[in-house]
Design a protein around this motif. Structure first.
Motif, short mmCIF file in Angstrom:
data_model
loop_
_atom_site.label_atom_id
_atom_site.label_comp_id
_atom_site.label_asym_id
_atom_site.label_seq_id
_atom_site.Cartn_x
_atom_site.Cartn_y
_atom_site.Cartn_z
N ALA A 8 1.83 1.16 -7.65
CA ALA A 8 1.99 2.43 -8.37
C ALA A 8 3.25 3.15 -7.92
O ALA A 8 4.00 3.69 -8.75
CB ALA A 8 0.76 3.31 -8.16
N HIS A 9 3.51 3.16 -6.61
CA HIS A 9 4.73 3.80 -6.09
C HIS A 9 5.97 3.11 -6.67
O HIS A 9 6.92 3.78 -7.10
CB HIS A 9 4.78 3.69 -4.57
N LEU A 10 5.98 1.79 -6.65
CA LEU A 10 7.16 1.07 -7.13
C LEU A 10 7.37 1.27 -8.63
O LEU A 10 8.50 1.43 -9.08
CB LEU A 10 7.06 -0.42 -6.81
N ARG A 11 6.30 1.26 -9.38
CA ARG A 11 6.43 1.51 -10.83
C ARG A 11 7.03 2.89 -11.08
O ARG A 11 7.86 3.06 -11.96
CB ARG A 11 5.08 1.39 -11.53
N ALA A 12 6.62 3.87 -10.29
CA ALA A 12 7.13 5.23 -10.46
C ALA A 12 8.62 5.33 -10.16
O ALA A 12 9.29 6.23 -10.67
CB ALA A 12 6.34 6.20 -9.58
N THR A 13 9.14 4.41 -9.36
CA THR A 13 10.57 4.42 -9.04
C THR A 13 11.37 3.60 -10.05
O THR A 13 12.59 3.51 -9.94
CB THR A 13 10.85 3.85 -7.63
#
Length: 167
Positions: free
Chosen positions: A144-149
């Protein structure tokens, strides 16, 4: 027999974790969706560090988090986190391979300075929940963190969204 099942899942999921950690860019390491949440670098480092918990979890019937020294290493570069993961996962695999199945039903506890953190339970339940599932949970957060970036994420259990949209 249980050990072989644990090793099989461990190897499969370590490869999934490797794929995920390999996709982290240095530019994403400081991202955190909210101030109180771990950054990508901290979360990835924690995932790599959980593999250090295999030794004390398999070898002991009590894990004292109060005396455990967390070694996140240098998280300023994604390659450093991946290197730490590779070292820790190799050690964890050896721990499983050398484990004694007759100890898997021993009562296991986690404490911090003598104060219980988790209720006592069979060691095999701890292995599956505290070690294995704990990693899967944090991998989901990291995705989720990586998708948000705007970073890409790997497919782990079949095609990811991007792959499913290809015609």
């Amino acid at each position: 027999m249980i050990k072989q099942a644990l090793i099989g899942e461990f190897m499969h999921e370590a490869e999934n974790t490797r794929k995920l950690l390999s996709m982290i860019t240095d530019s994403a390491l400081e991202y955190r969706p909210q101030p109180h949440l771990w950054s990508v670098g901290q979360l990835a480092s924690h995932i790599a560090e959980v593999y250090n918990w295999y030794g004390p979890t398999f070898a002991q019937d009590e894990f004292d988090m109060g005396s455990y020294i967390y070694d996140k290493g240098d998280i300023s570069k994604a390659a450093n986190i991946l290197e730490k993961f590779e070292e820790n996962v190799a050690n964890a695999k050896t721990v499983i391979e050398n484990s004694d199945e007759s100890q898997y039903m021993n009562t296991w506890t986690m404490s911090a300075g003598g104060n219980p953190i988790m209720p006592p339970m069979p060691k095999i339940q701890v292995i599956r929940g505290f070690l294995y599932n704990h990693l899967y949970h944090h991998r989901g957060e990291l995705i989720a963190h990586l998708r948000a970036t705007g970073n890409k994420v790997p497919s782990l259990y079949g095609p990811n969204y991007e792959e499913s949209q290809r015609s």
